[in-house]
Design a protein around this motif. Structure first.
Motif: not given
Length: 275
Positions: A3-10, A19-25, A227-236
């Motif tokens: 995915r492509t993420w736009l995040i303010t205040g990194v 940002t660290e977790q997303l780039l690492a994956r 990690a919980a914020m990132i995981a929430s994106v997969d919830q539907s």
């Protein structure tokens, strides 16, 4: 799925952890900062998947240009995280007009304008997610944080209505409500009013103790929260609210129960004004 993420205040806090977790994956991140040197290390290691955009949320005229620039750089946006902000503390009367304006411009108006600028790109992509960083202070209010509460309650109202507006486009909206976290928020993300002696006896005076690094006994692990914020994106479907931390759960449920009890006491008197 990449995915492509736009995040303010990194540059710090949750934005940095996300940002660290997303780039690492292996995801792509367009991150905004006020000082590019704050993420020079990430840029050096992840230059192929990390773009840096200079933005101060009070510069509302620049927000749309930065969002458009990020979308053009990566070809699309999948997730927008409105994270940048800070806490302003002190009794309402102690705050200066400039402090009030800056807090509202950053936390509330900046967040609103960021999301508005991102929506055309999410619609063009056929859907996506908006994560709005709020706080337990978006549901519970405390003396000495009236302006901070105002911004968080305001952005929660905006996002709750927004979620229904954009659902037909496949865009999910999640309001993130963390409790205290062991980030550097207490050292760089807090600002204070100049104390008035009259408020020495007010409950609002308690926040003055936070000047030395934030409230004591913080239990939240920022890495787990990210990690919980990132995981929430997969919830539907997307969860409308994401409560993070036992302290947040206690504060929010206590506030909601007290508010509901107050309203219920007026069940018989409210209809008296019906025509």
């Amino acid at each position: 799925m990449t995915r492509t993420w736009l995040i303010t205040g990194v540059g710090s806090g949750f934005g940095r952890r996300l940002t660290e977790q997303l780039l690492a994956r292996g995801d792509r991140v367009a991150g905004t900062v006020r000082r590019p040197d704050a993420v020079a290390d990430l840029r050096e290691v992840h230059g192929g998947t990390f773009s840096v955009h200079v933005l101060d949320l009070t510069d509302t005229d620049r927000i749309r240009g930065v969002v458009d620039e990020a979308a053009a750089r990566w070809g699309r946006l999948d997730v927008v995280v409105s994270n940048a902000g800070y806490g302003l503390f002190g009794a309402a009367e102690e705050l200066t007009d400039a402090q009030v304006t800056h807090q509202l411009d950053t936390n509330l108006l900046g967040s609103v304008q960021l999301v508005r600028a991102a929506l055309p790109h999410l619609r063009a992509a056929g859907g996506g997610r908006v994560l709005q960083l709020s706080s337990s202070a978006g549901q519970a209010a405390w003396p000495g944080s009236s302006l901070y509460n105002a911004t968080k309650w305001g952005v929660e109202g905006f996002c709750e209505a927004l979620a229904a507006e954009v659902a037909p486009f496949g865009i999910g909206v999640t309001i993130v409500e963390p409790g205290g976290a062991r980030t550097d928020f207490g050292h760089g993300g807090l600002r204070f009013a100049e104390p008035l002696a009259a408020y020495d006896v007010s409950p609002a005076a308690a926040v003055r103790a936070f000047r030395d690094g934030g409230p004591p006994g913080v239990v939240g692990d920022p890495g787990r929260m990210a990690a919980a914020m990132i995981a929430s994106v997969d919830q539907s479907p997307a969860p409308l609210r994401l409560v993070l931390g036992s302290d947040a759960w206690t504060a929010i449920t206590g506030s909601l129960e007290a508010r509901l009890a107050d309203v219920r006491r007026q069940r018989d008197t409210a209809p008296a004004t019906d025509g």
